[in-house]
Design a protein around this motif. Structure first.
Motif, PDB file in Angstrom:
ATOM      1  N   ILE A  90       0.846  -1.195   0.000  1.00  0.00           N
ATOM      2  CA  ILE A  90       0.000   0.000   0.000  1.00  0.00           C
ATOM      3  C   ILE A  90       0.880   1.244   0.000  1.00  0.00           C
ATOM      4  CG2 ILE A  90      -1.824   1.208   1.246  1.00  0.00           C
ATOM      5  CD1 ILE A  90      -2.557  -1.492   2.466  1.00  0.00           C
ATOM      6  N   LYS A  91       0.520   2.234  -0.832  1.00  0.00           N
ATOM      7  CA  LYS A  91       1.304   3.473  -0.913  1.00  0.00           C
ATOM      8  C   LYS A  91       1.128   4.335   0.331  1.00  0.00           C
ATOM      9  CE  LYS A  91       1.936   4.158  -5.843  1.00  0.00           C
ATOM     10  NZ  LYS A  91       3.371   3.910  -5.840  1.00  0.00           N
ATOM     11  N   GLY A  92      -0.087   4.383   0.878  1.00  0.00           N
ATOM     12  CA  GLY A  92      -0.344   5.187   2.075  1.00  0.00           C
ATOM     13  C   GLY A  92      -0.022   4.416   3.342  1.00  0.00           C
ATOM     14  N   THR A  93      -0.242   5.103   4.487  1.00  0.00           N
ATOM     15  CA  THR A  93       0.025   4.459   5.773  1.00  0.00           C
ATOM     16  C   THR A  93      -1.236   4.311   6.608  1.00  0.00           C
ATOM     17  OG1 THR A  93       0.555   6.623   6.709  1.00  0.00           O
ATOM     18  CG2 THR A  93       2.394   5.292   5.896  1.00  0.00           C
ATOM     19  N   ASP A  94      -2.378   4.809   6.102  1.00  0.00           N
ATOM     20  CA  ASP A  94      -3.627   4.762   6.862  1.00  0.00           C
ATOM     21  C   ASP A  94      -4.798   4.632   5.903  1.00  0.00           C
ATOM     22  OD1 ASP A  94      -5.181   4.911   9.218  1.00  0.00           O
ATOM     23  OD2 ASP A  94      -5.632   7.019   8.785  1.00  0.00           O
ATOM     24  N   LEU A  95      -5.829   3.883   6.304  1.00  0.00           N
ATOM     25  CA  LEU A  95      -7.031   3.734   5.487  1.00  0.00           C
ATOM     26  C   LEU A  95      -8.197   4.462   6.135  1.00  0.00           C
ATOM     27  CD1 LEU A  95      -7.012  -0.018   4.367  1.00  0.00           C
ATOM     28  CD2 LEU A  95      -6.120   1.961   3.193  1.00  0.00           C
ATOM     29  N   LYS A  96      -8.985   5.152   5.306  1.00  0.00           N
ATOM     30  CA  LYS A  96     -10.152   5.874   5.804  1.00  0.00           C
ATOM     31  C   LYS A  96     -11.405   5.062   5.514  1.00  0.00           C
ATOM     32  CE  LYS A  96      -8.557   9.414   3.429  1.00  0.00           C
ATOM     33  NZ  LYS A  96      -8.316  10.654   2.742  1.00  0.00           N
ATOM     34  N   GLY A  97     -12.241   4.896   6.511  1.00  0.00           N
ATOM     35  CA  GLY A  97     -13.521   4.221   6.324  1.00  0.00           C
ATOM     36  C   GLY A  97     -13.408   2.709   6.362  1.00  0.00           C
ATOM     37  N   PRO A  98     -14.574   2.042   6.254  1.00  0.00           N
ATOM     38  CA  PRO A  98     -14.589   0.579   6.315  1.00  0.00           C
ATOM     39  C   PRO A  98     -14.052  -0.071   5.035  1.00  0.00           C
ATOM     40  CG  PRO A  98     -16.789   1.404   5.922  1.00  0.00           C
ATOM     41  CD  PRO A  98     -15.924   2.603   6.136  1.00  0.00           C
ATOM     42  N   VAL A  99     -13.664  -1.334   5.177  1.00  0.00           N
ATOM     43  CA  VAL A  99     -13.171  -2.126   4.052  1.00  0.00           C
ATOM     44  C   VAL A  99     -14.027  -3.382   3.968  1.00  0.00           C
ATOM     45  CG1 VAL A  99     -11.200  -3.470   3.211  1.00  0.00           C
ATOM     46  CG2 VAL A  99     -10.823  -1.254   4.253  1.00  0.00           C
ATOM     47  N   ALA A 100     -14.428  -3.765   2.758  1.00  0.00           N
ATOM     48  CA  ALA A 100     -15.221  -4.985   2.585  1.00  0.00           C
ATOM     49  C   ALA A 100     -14.361  -6.209   2.903  1.00  0.00           C
ATOM     50  CB  ALA A 100     -15.748  -5.075   1.159  1.00  0.00           C
ATOM     51  N   ALA A 101     -14.984  -7.226   3.486  1.00  0.00           N
ATOM     52  CA  ALA A 101     -14.282  -8.442   3.881  1.00  0.00           C
ATOM     53  C   ALA A 101     -13.665  -9.146   2.668  1.00  0.00           C
ATOM     54  CB  ALA A 101     -15.228  -9.374   4.618  1.00  0.00           C
ATOM     55  N   GLU A 102     -14.312  -9.026   1.506  1.00  0.00           N
ATOM     56  CA  GLU A 102     -13.799  -9.668   0.283  1.00  0.00           C
ATOM     57  C   GLU A 102     -12.433  -9.110  -0.107  1.00  0.00           C
ATOM     58  OE1 GLU A 102     -18.200 -10.253   0.273  1.00  0.00           O
ATOM     59  OE2 GLU A 102     -16.889  -8.583   0.726  1.00  0.00           O
ATOM     60  N   ALA A 103     -12.257  -7.778   0.035  1.00  0.00           N
ATOM     61  CA  ALA A 103     -10.976  -7.144  -0.295  1.00  0.00           C
ATOM     62  C   ALA A 103      -9.925  -7.488   0.759  1.00  0.00           C
ATOM     63  CB  ALA A 103     -11.146  -5.633  -0.402  1.00  0.00           C
ATOM     64  N   ALA A 104     -10.330  -7.517   2.025  1.00  0.00           N
ATOM     65  CA  ALA A 104      -9.396  -7.825   3.112  1.00  0.00           C
ATOM     66  C   ALA A 104      -8.891  -9.271   3.023  1.00  0.00           C
ATOM     67  CB  ALA A 104     -10.070  -7.580   4.458  1.00  0.00           C
ATOM     68  N   GLU A 105      -9.753 -10.169   2.558  1.00  0.00           N
ATOM     69  CA  GLU A 105      -9.386 -11.577   2.400  1.00  0.00           C
ATOM     70  C   GLU A 105      -8.312 -11.760   1.328  1.00  0.00           C
ATOM     71  OE1 GLU A 105     -12.337 -14.807   1.184  1.00  0.00           O
ATOM     72  OE2 GLU A 105     -13.196 -13.995   3.038  1.00  0.00           O
ATOM     73  N   LYS A 106      -8.503 -11.058   0.204  1.00  0.00           N
ATOM     74  CA  LYS A 106      -7.588 -11.185  -0.931  1.00  0.00           C
ATOM     75  C   LYS A 106      -6.263 -10.473  -0.708  1.00  0.00           C
ATOM     76  CE  LYS A 106     -10.186 -11.599  -5.220  1.00  0.00           C
ATOM     77  NZ  LYS A 106     -10.684 -10.856  -6.364  1.00  0.00           N
ATOM     78  N   TRP A 107      -6.297  -9.340  -0.012  1.00  0.00           N
ATOM     79  CA  TRP A 107      -5.134  -8.475   0.158  1.00  0.00           C
ATOM     80  C   TRP A 107      -4.809  -8.332   1.646  1.00  0.00           C
ATOM     81  CZ3 TRP A 107      -2.933  -6.955  -4.401  1.00  0.00           C
ATOM     82  CH2 TRP A 107      -3.725  -7.095  -5.544  1.00  0.00           C
TER      83      TRP A 107
END
Length: 118
Positions: A90-107
């Motif tokens: 990831i280029k940044g160091t912080d994520l804003k807002g929620p993340v879908a479980a499908e994306a979190a599973e893959k990455w």
């Protein structure tokens, strides 16, 4: 192509999808991408050093309902992506807002930084 909100702290505000990688399409059909997909984007709104360049991004939220295997449908209030390198860093160091479980599973690197996984 579609415009997305940038959900990290790189400074980019609006991203525009240029290409959906690993998409086999049909003649004159626009490529579709969903949560967890890697896409090629350009920065439309943000600092001058990021604009007019091509980056990789992963979609972390989408408005269209995602159907899960348990029958639940999940939809978010915006379409958002996170800028990443081709290796998945990831280029940044912080994520804003929620993340879908499908994306979190893959990455897994996105899952580490996410404050909320839905």
């Amino acid at each position: 192509m579609a415009q997305l909100v940038c959900a990290d702290n790189t400074g980019a505000k609006i991203l525009q999808i240029a290409q959906v990688t690993r998409y086999k399409g049909r003649h004159s059909r626009l490529p579709a991408a969903a949560v967890g997909d890697f896409v090629t984007v350009t920065v439309k709104k943000g600092p001058a050093e990021l604009r007019k360049q091509i980056f990789g991004a992963v979609i972390v939220r989408q408005k269209y309902p995602i159907r899960r295997l348990n029958g639940v449908r999940v939809s978010f209030e915006d379409n958002a992506a996170v800028l990443v390198t081709t290796e998945g860093e990831i280029k940044g160091t912080d994520l804003k807002g929620p993340v879908a479980a499908e994306a979190a599973e893959k990455w897994p690197r996105i899952a580490n930084l996410a404050s909320m996984i839905i």
